[in-house]
Scaffold this motif. Structure first.
Motif, PDB file in Angstrom:
ATOM      1  N   GLY A   1       0.800  -1.214   0.000  1.00 22.03           N
ATOM      2  CA  GLY A   1       0.000   0.000   0.000  1.00 22.03           C
ATOM      3  C   GLY A   1       0.839   1.274   0.000  1.00 22.03           C
ATOM      4  N   GLN A   2       2.106   1.160   0.346  1.00 23.99           N
ATOM      5  CA  GLN A   2       3.009   2.305   0.385  1.00 23.99           C
ATOM      6  C   GLN A   2       3.713   2.529  -0.945  1.00 23.99           C
ATOM      7  OE1 GLN A   2       5.625   1.416   3.624  1.00 23.99           O
ATOM      8  NE2 GLN A   2       4.044   1.667   5.176  1.00 23.99           N
ATOM      9  N   LEU A   3       3.452   1.702  -1.919  1.00 26.20           N
ATOM     10  CA  LEU A   3       4.101   1.818  -3.213  1.00 26.20           C
ATOM     11  C   LEU A   3       3.401   2.863  -4.069  1.00 26.20           C
ATOM     12  CD1 LEU A   3       4.616  -1.960  -4.067  1.00 26.20           C
ATOM     13  CD2 LEU A   3       6.263  -0.400  -3.046  1.00 26.20           C
ATOM     14  N   THR A   4       4.165   3.458  -4.956  1.00 30.15           N
ATOM     15  CA  THR A   4       3.567   4.392  -5.916  1.00 30.15           C
ATOM     16  C   THR A   4       2.762   3.598  -6.932  1.00 30.15           C
ATOM     17  OG1 THR A   4       5.417   4.285  -7.464  1.00 30.15           O
ATOM     18  CG2 THR A   4       5.566   5.932  -5.690  1.00 30.15           C
ATOM     19  N   LEU A   5       1.975   4.296  -7.731  1.00 22.68           N
ATOM     20  CA  LEU A   5       1.164   3.637  -8.754  1.00 22.68           C
ATOM     21  C   LEU A   5       2.052   2.882  -9.746  1.00 22.68           C
ATOM     22  CD1 LEU A   5      -1.584   3.083  -9.982  1.00 22.68           C
ATOM     23  CD2 LEU A   5      -1.391   5.228 -11.234  1.00 22.68           C
ATOM     24  N   GLN A   6       3.165   3.485 -10.138  1.00 20.29           N
ATOM     25  CA  GLN A   6       4.086   2.837 -11.071  1.00 20.29           C
ATOM     26  C   GLN A   6       4.684   1.575 -10.446  1.00 20.29           C
ATOM     27  OE1 GLN A   6       7.395   5.236 -12.316  1.00 20.29           O
ATOM     28  NE2 GLN A   6       8.106   3.745 -13.809  1.00 20.29           N
ATOM     29  N   GLU A   7       5.024   1.635  -9.167  1.00 25.68           N
ATOM     30  CA  GLU A   7       5.589   0.472  -8.490  1.00 25.68           C
ATOM     31  C   GLU A   7       4.542  -0.632  -8.353  1.00 25.68           C
ATOM     32  OE1 GLU A   7       8.903   2.837  -5.777  1.00 25.68           O
ATOM     33  OE2 GLU A   7       6.882   2.517  -4.994  1.00 25.68           O
ATOM     34  N   GLN A   8       3.292  -0.251  -8.099  1.00 30.94           N
ATOM     35  CA  GLN A   8       2.214  -1.239  -8.028  1.00 30.94           C
ATOM     36  C   GLN A   8       2.002  -1.907  -9.389  1.00 30.94           C
ATOM     37  OE1 GLN A   8      -1.316   0.482  -6.310  1.00 30.94           O
ATOM     38  NE2 GLN A   8      -0.246   1.080  -4.437  1.00 30.94           N
ATOM     39  N   GLN A   9       2.158  -1.143 -10.452  1.00 29.88           N
ATOM     40  CA  GLN A   9       2.046  -1.716 -11.797  1.00 29.88           C
ATOM     41  C   GLN A   9       3.200  -2.674 -12.069  1.00 29.88           C
ATOM     42  OE1 GLN A   9       1.816   1.904 -14.098  1.00 29.88           O
ATOM     43  NE2 GLN A   9      -0.422   1.914 -14.069  1.00 29.88           N
ATOM     44  N   THR A  10       4.381  -2.345 -11.550  1.00 25.67           N
ATOM     45  CA  THR A  10       5.534  -3.233 -11.686  1.00 25.67           C
ATOM     46  C   THR A  10       5.279  -4.548 -10.966  1.00 25.67           C
ATOM     47  OG1 THR A  10       7.019  -1.343 -11.844  1.00 25.67           O
ATOM     48  CG2 THR A  10       8.016  -3.460 -11.259  1.00 25.67           C
ATOM     49  N   VAL A  11       4.677  -4.464  -9.773  1.00 28.09           N
ATOM     50  CA  VAL A  11       4.338  -5.674  -9.018  1.00 28.09           C
ATOM     51  C   VAL A  11       3.319  -6.504  -9.800  1.00 28.09           C
ATOM     52  CG1 VAL A  11       3.226  -6.540  -6.918  1.00 28.09           C
ATOM     53  CG2 VAL A  11       4.901  -4.691  -6.762  1.00 28.09           C
ATOM     54  N   ALA A  12       2.296  -5.852 -10.327  1.00 22.96           N
ATOM     55  CA  ALA A  12       1.271  -6.562 -11.105  1.00 22.96           C
ATOM     56  C   ALA A  12       1.880  -7.230 -12.333  1.00 22.96           C
ATOM     57  CB  ALA A  12       0.166  -5.599 -11.514  1.00 22.96           C
ATOM     58  N   SER A  13       2.812  -6.554 -12.974  1.00 21.27           N
ATOM     59  CA  SER A  13       3.482  -7.106 -14.144  1.00 21.27           C
ATOM     60  C   SER A  13       4.310  -8.336 -13.761  1.00 21.27           C
ATOM     61  CB  SER A  13       4.366  -6.048 -14.784  1.00 21.27           C
ATOM     62  OG  SER A  13       5.095  -6.591 -15.850  1.00 21.27           O
ATOM     63  N   ALA A  14       4.995  -8.253 -12.621  1.00 18.32           N
ATOM     64  CA  ALA A  14       5.796  -9.393 -12.153  1.00 18.32           C
ATOM     65  C   ALA A  14       4.906 -10.588 -11.849  1.00 18.32           C
ATOM     66  CB  ALA A  14       6.603  -8.996 -10.915  1.00 18.32           C
ATOM     67  N   ILE A  15       3.756 -10.335 -11.243  1.00 16.16           N
ATOM     68  CA  ILE A  15       2.823 -11.424 -10.943  1.00 16.16           C
ATOM     69  C   ILE A  15       2.339 -12.065 -12.241  1.00 16.16           C
ATOM     70  CG2 ILE A  15       0.544 -11.971 -10.007  1.00 16.16           C
ATOM     71  CD1 ILE A  15       1.072  -9.745  -7.924  1.00 16.16           C
TER      72      ILE A  15
END
Length: 114
Positions: free
Chosen positions: A5-19
């Motif tokens: 929840g502390q990640l930026t939107l871009q970082e959250q997108q990076t996480v989603a991409s990794a998943i």
């Protein structure tokens, strides 16, 4: 608040991409379970190599020499089918944690170099 929840939107997108890239595909998992489950094919896919080898050996040796290998691995197959969803969830959680950890480490490294 979680670390994710502390990640930026871009970082959250990076996480989603990794998943999306690294998490096990539920269709593949259930397909392997359905077609090669008696021999442990789905376990190889999840990296459960030792139990997959044991399942394969029990099936083939049991079928050829004792005739009960399919019965033993059939029960094991049903048990695995019941737990397949939790394996997929655990893998997804692991991939999420790994991606978040990488982002956090990169942030810390950048902070040290600045």
């Amino acid at each position: 608040m979680t670390i994710k929840g502390q990640l930026t939107l871009q970082e959250q997108q990076t996480v989603a991409s990794a998943i999306a890239t690294y998490a096990k595909n539920p269709r593949v998992a259930y397909w392997l379970w359905g077609l090669t489950g008696f021999m442990g094919g789905h376990r190889y896919y999840f990296g459960k190599t030792w139990s997959a080898v044991a399942m394969t050996l029990i099936f083939w040796i049991g079928v050829w020499y004792f005739g009960v290998g399919a019965l033993i691995t059939g029960v094991w197959w049903l048990y695995d089918g019941w737990h397949l969803a939790s394996w997929l969830s655990a893998d997804r959680q692991y991939q999420t944690q790994t991606a978040v950890r990488e982002i956090t480490l990169r942030k810390q490294l950048r902070a040290k170099t600045n």
